[in-house]
Design an enzyme around this catalytic site. Structure first.
Site, PDB file in Angstrom:
ATOM      1  N   ASP A 312       0.832  -1.201   0.000  1.00 30.76           N
ATOM      2  CA  ASP A 312       0.000   0.000   0.000  1.00 30.76           C
ATOM      3  C   ASP A 312       0.868   1.254   0.000  1.00 30.76           C
ATOM      4  O   ASP A 312       1.981   1.269   0.495  1.00 30.76           O
ATOM      5  CB  ASP A 312      -0.924   0.004   1.222  1.00 30.76           C
ATOM      6  CG  ASP A 312      -0.162  -0.130   2.533  1.00 30.76           C
ATOM      7  OD1 ASP A 312       0.793  -0.934   2.583  1.00 30.76           O
ATOM      8  OD2 ASP A 312      -0.512   0.565   3.504  1.00 30.76           O
ATOM      9  N   ASP A 313       0.309   2.334  -0.541  1.00 32.49           N
ATOM     10  CA  ASP A 313       0.916   3.669  -0.496  1.00 32.49           C
ATOM     11  C   ASP A 313       2.331   3.661  -1.056  1.00 32.49           C
ATOM     12  O   ASP A 313       3.286   4.141  -0.431  1.00 32.49           O
ATOM     13  CB  ASP A 313       0.917   4.200   0.940  1.00 32.49           C
ATOM     14  CG  ASP A 313      -0.466   4.250   1.554  1.00 32.49           C
ATOM     15  OD1 ASP A 313      -1.446   4.132   0.790  1.00 32.49           O
ATOM     16  OD2 ASP A 313      -0.578   4.385   2.778  1.00 32.49           O
ATOM     17  N   ILE A 314       2.476   3.124  -2.271  1.00 39.02           N
ATOM     18  CA  ILE A 314       3.784   3.028  -2.922  1.00 39.02           C
ATOM     19  C   ILE A 314       3.663   3.521  -4.358  1.00 39.02           C
ATOM     20  O   ILE A 314       2.564   3.690  -4.889  1.00 39.02           O
ATOM     21  CB  ILE A 314       4.316   1.574  -2.907  1.00 39.02           C
ATOM     22  CG1 ILE A 314       3.366   0.645  -3.669  1.00 39.02           C
ATOM     23  CG2 ILE A 314       4.524   1.089  -1.482  1.00 39.02           C
ATOM     24  CD1 ILE A 314       3.913  -0.753  -3.883  1.00 39.02           C
TER      25      ILE A 314
END
Length: 801
Positions: A312-314
């Site tokens: 996530d959040d990459i």
């Protein structure tokens, strides 16, 4: 008296032994366990019944209660769960029993007094006969973690605590703890219980200060007592999980991880280690695969058998090497995940690999979801956050669609409630709501993403425990009330004080219509209704005085950790309440035409508001550096500020030149070149309400502007811009900028500049004819801070405060 008891039991006696092993709770972080013995709620309850939480799937009444007696023989097999046996022994001893452990082969000759048969059919051969005595079927056909609890008379008391497995055996003991409620008489009930969700627990997956080592130990005790079975370790700001994920743990960090794994096992909690390599990994790289499994192997040697890759959040763009090998992000990620699953997880006979994909929200299909789900190894567990990053509701329809979109039989929820890393000034103490009662039919379970404050998160985690175990009967309000009472302890006055405090933190901004301090709001509305009739309503004063007293009245609560977590908000609430009490005196004086007294009372308000606006909450950002006093605690969901705003208007009507009156700008409209975070629209900076604000969704760039346009040209003598969370503490704001005025929006005159404080206030010696005012960015913000602006006012008269 046991050191964990003081009028009400906070912890099981077994913690005395675990404390010596380093697995117990520190005195400052004590957590209450559910054993109050309150009357049962719900259909068919009657006086004398005990509450069991989570609510069992089947609890039937029997003819009579069973007294255990003072001598108890606990009959076990050689492989019966040792943790369950230890908890049961120390529970009984704490309740005044003398306990002997008897192996099953010796039960016929050495067991005396009350006989308690503990274990599962696989490890205790005495259970089949004992189950016949108590007249209940065994636990073999129950789901994993299920158990049977029953009692009868047969030449003395006979009790059966039979688990489907070791964890079920342990849970049977936790239910017995609640049924006994500190005594030795077992109510006239028998329990046949199993969870409807396989995965039940928490994911420490937020940005900000990771939980302390002690708080994690305390959480595992709480999870065990509440039948939560999962903890996923992945705090975003543990640098060795994310930015330095290839580096191994060493020294104290490694020792503490070992202790955490041991403590989790002691409470039958699955400790899952989640790595977050996605910011710089090369998915097709042999070296990065080896770095991954080397890191996992270090944790496996500590006893971890459950692993997770967080994506996530990459970045969503592939690096050069991956782009040459793979046609899409999903293909690259699945290549890597499948390799970990087959070459490491299956090779070591571990629990299936878990992951959260990069596209983790929304139920509708997409190319990414289709490729990710259809190509993933069928055993990999996939997490999903619902229709949004924050999901006010999760419906059966939504889940069914998501399961089809991700093409998986192992979907479970990463639920971003009550996480507050996006609003670190806030506490979310409202109940868990909006999760359909039928989701267990389609999902493996839930992990809650809690708040940065670990003990303040316990209310919602107790709600998750109740919901995930038995969703069809989950009652959000009832579960919330029980959790609050558990953390408060048995003293009625502390329970009431905790409700006064939690009322100030009920608004969840991601749910439309979420209430704002409902009890305080009701008292405020009642006060104003009376005031409009020329009368006073004392209920508001009583509530404000109770808020002022919270720092002392909550000090003896059962969960010392909750008190310490929330103390900045408790103290700030006291300052706000003192400000309103001063305004109450001001308003009464206005009603009675005591204008000098009204002005004197108004003068006291500013000091209390300033104290409430001090930064007292610590923080930690991407650099991993812990800093004290960084965040201003937000209390009351805007209700305090709303009362202040109206009270000042009452004073303005009578004493328009009173020096205590806050600055008020001319009516105008606002625009900005900055992107907006969620619904924190720029229009809020001209609404006259300091409780609302504009919030950007990025750091400002040079020449970004925030602008106000008046209805026409005015002779402007003063401008005031109030940024960040309060007037006293710097934070998200424009750190380098100039204040400019213009009559036509084309030609601009500079009249001031920011100085690093959150308030930019300019008084002009000569008026400037202007229709427009703007704050223009001239330099970068430190640490990429965003921008908050509460009010931006242009006025024809100089501000008095």
């Amino acid at each position: 008296m046991n050191r964990y008891t003081a009028g009400h039991q906070l912890l099981p006696a077994s913690f005395t032994r675990r404390a010596a092993l380093g697995l117990g709770l520190a005195a400052g972080g004590a957590i209450a366990l559910p054993m109050s013995g309150a009357l049962a709620a719900g259909e068919g309850s009657r006086p004398g019944d005990r509450v069991v939480r989570p609510q069992p799937s089947a609890l039937e009444r029997t003819e009579r209660e069973v007294a255990l007696g003072r001598t108890v023989s606990v009959i076990v097999g050689e492989d019966t769960d040792e943790v369950a046996l230890q908890d049961l022994t120390e529970l009984l001893e704490a309740n005044g029993c003398t306990v002997a452990t008897v192996l099953a082969d010796d039960a016929g000759t050495t067991a005396s007094g009350t006989r308690i048969h503990l274990g599962s059919p696989e490890d205790n051969p005495t259970l089949p006969a004992a189950l016949e005595v108590v007249g209940v079927p065994g636990p073999e056909d129950l789901a994993a973690d299920g158990y049977v609890l029953a009692a009868a008379k047969d030449k003395g008391a006979v009790v059966v605590l039979a688990g489907h497995d070791a964890r079920g055996t342990y849970y049977a003991v936790q239910t017995l703890r609640q049924l006994l409620a500190g005594g030795t008489r077992l109510p006239a009930v028998q329990v046949r219980d199993e969870p409807l969700m396989e995965i039940r627990g928490a994911i420490e997956g937020f940005y900000g200060i990771p939980w302390s080592h002690q708080s994690r130990l305390d959480h595992f005790a709480f999870y065990g007592a509440h039948k939560l079975n999962t903890y996923i370790y992945t705090p975003k700001d543990d640098l060795l999980l994310r930015s330095k994920w290839r580096e191994l743990y060493a020294g104290e960090d490694l020792d503490q991880l070992a202790e955490l794994v041991e403590a989790a096992n002691a409470h039958h909690v699955d400790f899952t280690f989640a790595l977050s390599p996605g910011n710089d990994i090369t998915y097709g790289s042999d070296e990065d695969f080896e770095a991954t499994v080397t890191k996992f192997e270090q944790l496996r040697e500590l006893g971890v058998s459950s692993f997770y890759i967080a994506l996530d959040d990459i970045p969503t763009e592939l690096g050069e090497d991956d782009a040459a090998q793979f046609s899409s992000l999903a293909e690259a990620q699945i290549h890597y995940l499948n390799r970990v699953q087959t070459d490491y997880v299956e090779a070591h006979d571990l629990a299936p690999l878990q992951t959260v994909p990069t596209h983790y929200s929304g139920s509708d299909p997409s190319d990414y979801k289709t490729e990710f789900g259809t190509s993933a190894h069928p055993e990999i567990r996939i997490q999903w956050t619902g229709e949004g990053v924050f999901s006010p509701s999760i419906t059966e329809e939504s889940v069914v669609t998501a399961v089809a979109s991700y093409h998986t039989e192992h979907l479970y929820i990463w639920d971003n409630f009550p996480v507050n890393d996006g609003r670190r000034d806030r506490l979310f103490l409202n109940p868990l709501e909006g999760r359909a009662p039928t989701l267990h039919e389609h999902l493996a379970g839930f992990t809650a993403n809690p708040m940065i404050e670990p003990y303040a998160s316990l209310i919602s985690l107790a709600n998750y425990a109740d919901y995930c175990w038995n969703p069809p009967v989950y009652d959000a309000e009832d579960s919330w009330e029980a959790a609050v009472d558990e953390l408060a302890g048995s003293a009625p006055e502390v329970r009431e004080a905790l409700r006064v405090f939690t009322d100030l933190h009920q608004n969840w901004p991601y749910r439309e219509g979420s209430p704002s301090a409902p009890a305080l709001t009701a008292d405020v509305e009642s006060f104003w209704a009376a005031y409009d009739e020329g009368e006073d309503d004392s209920a508001l004063v009583a509530r404000l005085e109770a808020i002022v007293d919270l720092e002392s009245s909550l000090a003896p609560m059962a969960s010392a950790g909750f008190y310490e977590d929330t103390l900045p908000w408790i103290v700030a609430g006291g300052h706000w309440a003192r400000a309103l009490l001063a305004q109450h005196e001001m308003l009464l004086a206005l009603l009675e035409d005591r204008l000098e007294d009204a002005s004197d009372a108004a003068a006291e308000v500013a000091q209390h508001v300033a104290a409430a606006g001090e930064a007292t909450v610590p923080d930690q950002r991407e650099d991993g550096v812990y800093k004290e006093d960084q965040i201003v605690p937000s209390v009351g969901d805007g209700v305090f500020e709303g009362f202040l705003a109206r009270a000042w208007e009452e004073l303005r009507e009578v004493l328009p030149e009173d020096p205590s009156l806050p600055f008020r700008g001319l009516p105008g409209t606002a625009t900005t070149t900055l992107d907006t975070y969620q619904d924190y629209a720029v229009e809020r900076i001209v609404d006259g309400d300091l409780a609302t604000m504009f919030w950007s969704s990025r750091a400002p760039k040079v020449d970004d502007v925030v602008q106000v346009e008046l209805d026409g040209s005015h002779p402007i003598r003063a401008v005031k811009v109030q940024m960040a969370g309060s007037d006293t503490t710097a934070g998200d704001q424009i750190h380098e900028g100039v204040l400019e005025l213009s009559a036509d929006g084309e030609s601009w005159e500079e009249v001031g500049a920011t100085d690093g404080t959150p308030v930019l206030e300019v008084a002009l010696d000569e008026p400037v004819d202007a229709r427009f005012g703007r704050l223009r960015v001239t330099g970068k913000n430190p640490s990429g801070q965003w921008v908050q602006i509460r009010e931006f006012g242009l006025a024809e008269t100089a501000p008095s405060s």
